[in-house]
Design a protein around this motif. Structure first.
Motif, short mmCIF file in Angstrom:
data_model
loop_
_atom_site.label_atom_id
_atom_site.label_comp_id
_atom_site.label_asym_id
_atom_site.label_seq_id
_atom_site.Cartn_x
_atom_site.Cartn_y
_atom_site.Cartn_z
N LEU A 267 104.97 52.47 41.34
CA LEU A 267 105.67 53.66 41.81
C LEU A 267 107.03 53.84 41.11
N ASP B 233 109.29 56.87 36.03
CA ASP B 233 110.59 57.29 35.50
C ASP B 233 110.75 56.89 34.04
N ARG C 5 103.43 60.44 42.56
CA ARG C 5 104.24 59.99 41.43
C ARG C 5 103.52 60.19 40.10
#
Length: 296
Positions: free
Chosen positions: A158, A162, A187
């Motif tokens: 998770l 990014d 996500r």
């Protein structure tokens, strides 16, 4: 000869522990095997003033600065036994005369246990990592994989979007429930249930059904264990976490055994260079103050 403190482990945590003791003009001995946890990595990231430098160069510079203090001694070797004495601790060192000290600091790090997938260990530290904060940025939003080792691998899966397009390889480690599947979907994590048979080429994951998925970086939540058996033999208590055992310490890095401190990855879940440096500084300062305020 009686030292004030013996430090077992001369990497980032151990050298940081040595610094406040050296500056207090205490006589200390650092015993080190030369097996830094990040010795396989080409670059270290996230440590202010040292971002992007080679891990070995950071450790070498730290050692040079610590050894400039006249009360510090260095011994390259392996500590193989420890015992309590009337005045502190007696350390047996392979091929050397025993050494004694009033205080003891364990800073010997941990050992990473990787899944038994052919080709994985050979790429550890270069293409295969454990910490996205240390290695994620350099992947430049590329193709990232996570090989699950337990249900806790969800946490890493998770986080990683990014840093790039993320695929979670379940590898038969666990099966996400409905809530977990929803979080992964939110996500944008791709799920792959086919087991990984091998890792080849630059970073090509060969699946059991013959498919090949090429990645730019792969993260594996390893199982860890404290590298040295000496803390346990001395009676130090441990904490069991999701990824393995670490030595139990208080806020000032004191263990459950009086006069013994622990710092770095062996005493903190989720290690990094800056955290090891901070832990070591605390342990060194605490050991110094105990020499003044605590009877032994």
């Amino acid at each position: 000869m009686q030292y004030d403190v013996i430090i077992i482990g001369g990497s980032y945590a151990g050298l940081s522990a040595a610094m406040p003791l050296a500056r207090a003009r205490r006589r200390i001995l650092v015993v080190d095997e030369g097996l830094r946890r990040n010795r396989f990595a080409a670059h270290s990231h996230g440590f202010l003033t040292q971002d992007g430098n080679a891990p070995g160069a950071i450790a070498s510079q730290a050692r040079e600065q610590v050894m400039a203090y006249e009360t510090v001694e260095w011994l390259t070797g392996k500590a193989v036994a420890v015992a309590l004495t009337a005045r502190g601790f007696r350390i047996e060192i392979e091929g050397e005369e025993p050494r004694e000290a009033r205080r003891l600091i364990f800073a010997g790090g941990v050992v990473d246990q990787l899944p038994e997938i052919p080709g994985l260990a050979e790429r550890w530290g270069s293409r295969v990592f454990h910490c996205p904060y240390c290695h994620g940025y350099e992947l430049q939003q590329g193709r990232i994989g996570v090989i699950a080792t337990s249900a806790m691998s969800m946490h890493l899966a998770l986080l990683l979007p990014d840093w790039g397009r993320t695929t979670l390889f379940l590898n038969q480690a666990f099966e996400p429930d409905a809530e977990q599947l929803a979080k992964l979907a939110a996500r944008g994590v791709t799920l792959e249930r086919e087991p990984v048979r091998a890792v080849e080429g630059e970073l090509d994951l060969v699946l059991r059904d013959g498919r090949v998925i090429s990645l730019d970086g792969l993260f594996v939540p390893t199982r860890i264990d404290v590298a040295s058996s000496l803390p346990e033999s001395l009676g130090c208590e441990f904490d069991e976490g999701f990824y393995g055992r670490i030595i139990r310490t208080d806020a000032m890095k004191a263990t459950s055994v009086k006069g013994v401190y622990a710092c770095g990855d062996a005493a903190r879940m989720g290690g990094s260079v800056p955290l090891a440096v901070g832990d070591g500084t605390l342990a060194g300062a605490a050991a110094h103050q105990s020499l003044i305020f605590d009877s032994h």
